[in-house]
Design a protein around this motif. Structure first.
Motif, PDB file in Angstrom:
ATOM      1  N   GLY A 205       2.687   6.192   1.071  1.00  0.00           N
ATOM      2  CA  GLY A 205       1.810   5.251   0.918  1.00  0.00           C
ATOM      3  C   GLY A 205       0.778   5.252   2.319  1.00  0.00           C
ATOM      4  O   GLY A 205       1.180   5.649   3.164  1.00  0.00           O
ATOM      5  N   ARG A 219      -3.266   1.854   6.263  1.00  0.00           N
ATOM      6  CA  ARG A 219      -2.668   1.199   5.186  1.00  0.00           C
ATOM      7  C   ARG A 219      -3.775   1.625   4.066  1.00  0.00           C
ATOM      8  O   ARG A 219      -3.606   1.787   2.911  1.00  0.00           O
ATOM      9  CB  ARG A 219      -2.278   0.035   5.100  1.00  0.00           C
ATOM     10  N   GLU A 374      -5.715   3.602  -6.204  1.00  0.00           N
ATOM     11  CA  GLU A 374      -4.460   3.586  -5.894  1.00  0.00           C
ATOM     12  C   GLU A 374      -4.442   2.407  -4.984  1.00  0.00           C
ATOM     13  O   GLU A 374      -3.549   2.188  -4.088  1.00  0.00           O
ATOM     14  CB  GLU A 374      -3.670   4.554  -5.363  1.00  0.00           C
ATOM     15  N   ARG A 376      -5.467   1.905  -2.226  1.00  0.00           N
ATOM     16  CA  ARG A 376      -5.487   2.463  -0.795  1.00  0.00           C
ATOM     17  C   ARG A 376      -6.690   2.795  -0.328  1.00  0.00           C
ATOM     18  O   ARG A 376      -6.995   3.037   0.892  1.00  0.00           O
ATOM     19  CB  ARG A 376      -4.225   3.284  -0.413  1.00  0.00           C
ATOM     20  N   ALA A 413       0.880  -5.700  -1.424  1.00  0.00           N
ATOM     21  CA  ALA A 413       1.924  -4.748  -0.897  1.00  0.00           C
ATOM     22  C   ALA A 413       2.682  -5.331   0.229  1.00  0.00           C
ATOM     23  O   ALA A 413       3.899  -5.112   0.501  1.00  0.00           O
ATOM     24  CB  ALA A 413       1.326  -3.467  -0.116  1.00  0.00           C
TER      25      ALA A 413
END
Length: 415
Positions: A205, A219, A374, A376, A413
């Protein structure tokens, strides 16, 4: 120095600065990376001869609903709210009132055909009347407005912009670039001369960002680089982002540049006026003479004329401009002016052009480019806005949107 962040913003233009502003106070650890030695991106004000010159965006388009108008008012930036000179029906050298009326009618007819009688190829040029004497004028306008010829312009994309744009166009007296740069929150960590070289997806991640100053980890990432940079090869992106790179390629930056001349012979040029060098030539240049009452001429090159500057350099563009200005104001115009500066957006590898237009059949590429990857990697910038593309306020809105997407993703998250 800390190398791990919640959010890394790539690009300190209007979108990146807006994203940083939204993230300020969110509690998220944020860093802003900028490839150049300044912030603002395609909003860039320079001070020359005591005058603020906008090499990039200079007008608060749709100013009555433009968020930069509110920001200017809140931060004490004075705004000139007069109607822009290009919309006034006044005598212009080389372009009579009757000619202006005829050209305006030709534009209105083309505009009406395009928006009310859509054609399957989605090509704006398909609505030109073959052989019409005003076709070069319409092509010149497309160069100024879109940065490209009508053959390369999506009708649907043009219509999306027209559906929400207003007729209010104002100017920040200290420069649009100055206004936008001033909005960067002082607490934002901003690293200049730090281009993103490579983006790597972490299997656990998050994202790793490789820069000349070392690696950073985040992140989430907000990419605000121009569509030409995203589609080009100046940064390595993971294969998973190929759909975004492909979408960016369908939203290329057009050709638009500015060249500024200082008026040294006050008697040669009239009071504030908008002029067209030759309305029958698609390579013509638009001239704002004495903008805001200042002793200079702002020369706006678009499409063919801007490509002349990009291919032939400032000298070729200057000679083209001088030919037009002496044709309008006489031979004394040449010795009555002094070169100040010019933009070079096409040759700036960190930008690659002016502002985006959608190629025929690809207006939906803006939606593709704006979609997150995704949760991110998020995308912002004028090219990602479906109706306010090509504007600093469209870039602003996209930066706010991407920042809120990143905040929401991190909240999910962290549960």
């Amino acid at each position: 120095m800390n190398t791990t962040f919640d959010v890394a913003i790539v690009g300190a233009g209007a979108a990146g600065i807006a994203a940083a502003g939204r993230l300020a106070g969110s509690g998220l650890n944020t860093i802003l990376l900028e490839a150049s030695s300044r912030i603002g991106g395609r909003a860039w004000t320079v001070e020359l001869d005591g005058m603020a010159l906008d090499l990039g965006c200079g007008w608060l388009h749709s100013a009555d609903r433009n968020p930069w108008t509110r920001i200017a008012e809140q931060t004490g930036f004075e705004i000139d709210r007069r109607n822009p000179p290009w919309g006034r029906s006044v005598p212009r050298p080389g372009f009579s009132i009757d000619e202006q009326a005829a050209a305006g009618e030709a534009y209105d007819r083309w505009h009406d055909r395009m928006l009310t009688r859509p054609l399957p190829r989605d090509i704006a040029a398909d609505h030109l009347v073959p052989g019409d004497r005003w076709n070069p004028y319409l092509q010149a306008l497309s160069g100024f407005i879109n940065g490209t010829a009508l053959e390369h312009l999506s009708i649907q994309d043009y219509a999306n912009y027209e559906a929400v744009a207003t007729e209010e166009n104002w100017r920040p007296l200290r420069g649009y670039g100055t206004l936008i740069a001033s909005h960067l929150p002082p607490e934002t960590v901003c690293m200049l001369v730090t281009p993103l070289e490579r983006l790597i997806l972490s299997p656990k991640g998050g994202v790793m960002l490789a820069t000349p100053r070392g690696e950073l980890h985040a992140r989430t990432v907000i990419l605000t680089v121009s569509s030409n940079v995203l589609a080009g090869g100046t940064m390595q992106l993971p294969d998973e982002l190929e759909p975004w790179r492909e979408a960016a390629g369908r939203l290329p930056l057009g050709y638009d540049e500015k060249l500024f001349l200082r008026i040294v012979d006050e008697a040669t040029f009239p009071k504030e006026l908008h002029a067209i060098g030759n309305p029958y030539d698609e390579a013509t240049v638009a001239y704002h003479i004495r903008p805001l009452g200042r002793p200079m001429i702002e020369c706006f090159l678009g499409g063919v004329s801007a490509k002349l500057l990009a291919d032939g350099g400032p000298v070729a563009a200057y000679e083209h401009i001088m030919k037009e200005l002496t044709g309008l104001f006489g031979a004394k115009a040449r010795c009555g002016l002094r070169f100040l500066t010019t933009s070079q957006w096409r040759h700036d590898a960190r930008v690659g052009g002016a502002y985006s237009h959608a190629l025929p059949r690809y207006s939906s590429a803006r939606r593709t480019l704006a979609a997150p990857f995704e949760n991110r990697i998020f995308f912002a910038g004028e090219a990602t806005h479906e109706s306010a593309f090509s504007t600093a306020h469209g870039a602003y809105a996209s930066g706010i949107r991407a920042a809120e997407e990143a905040i929401a993703a991190i909240a999910v998250a962290s549960r």
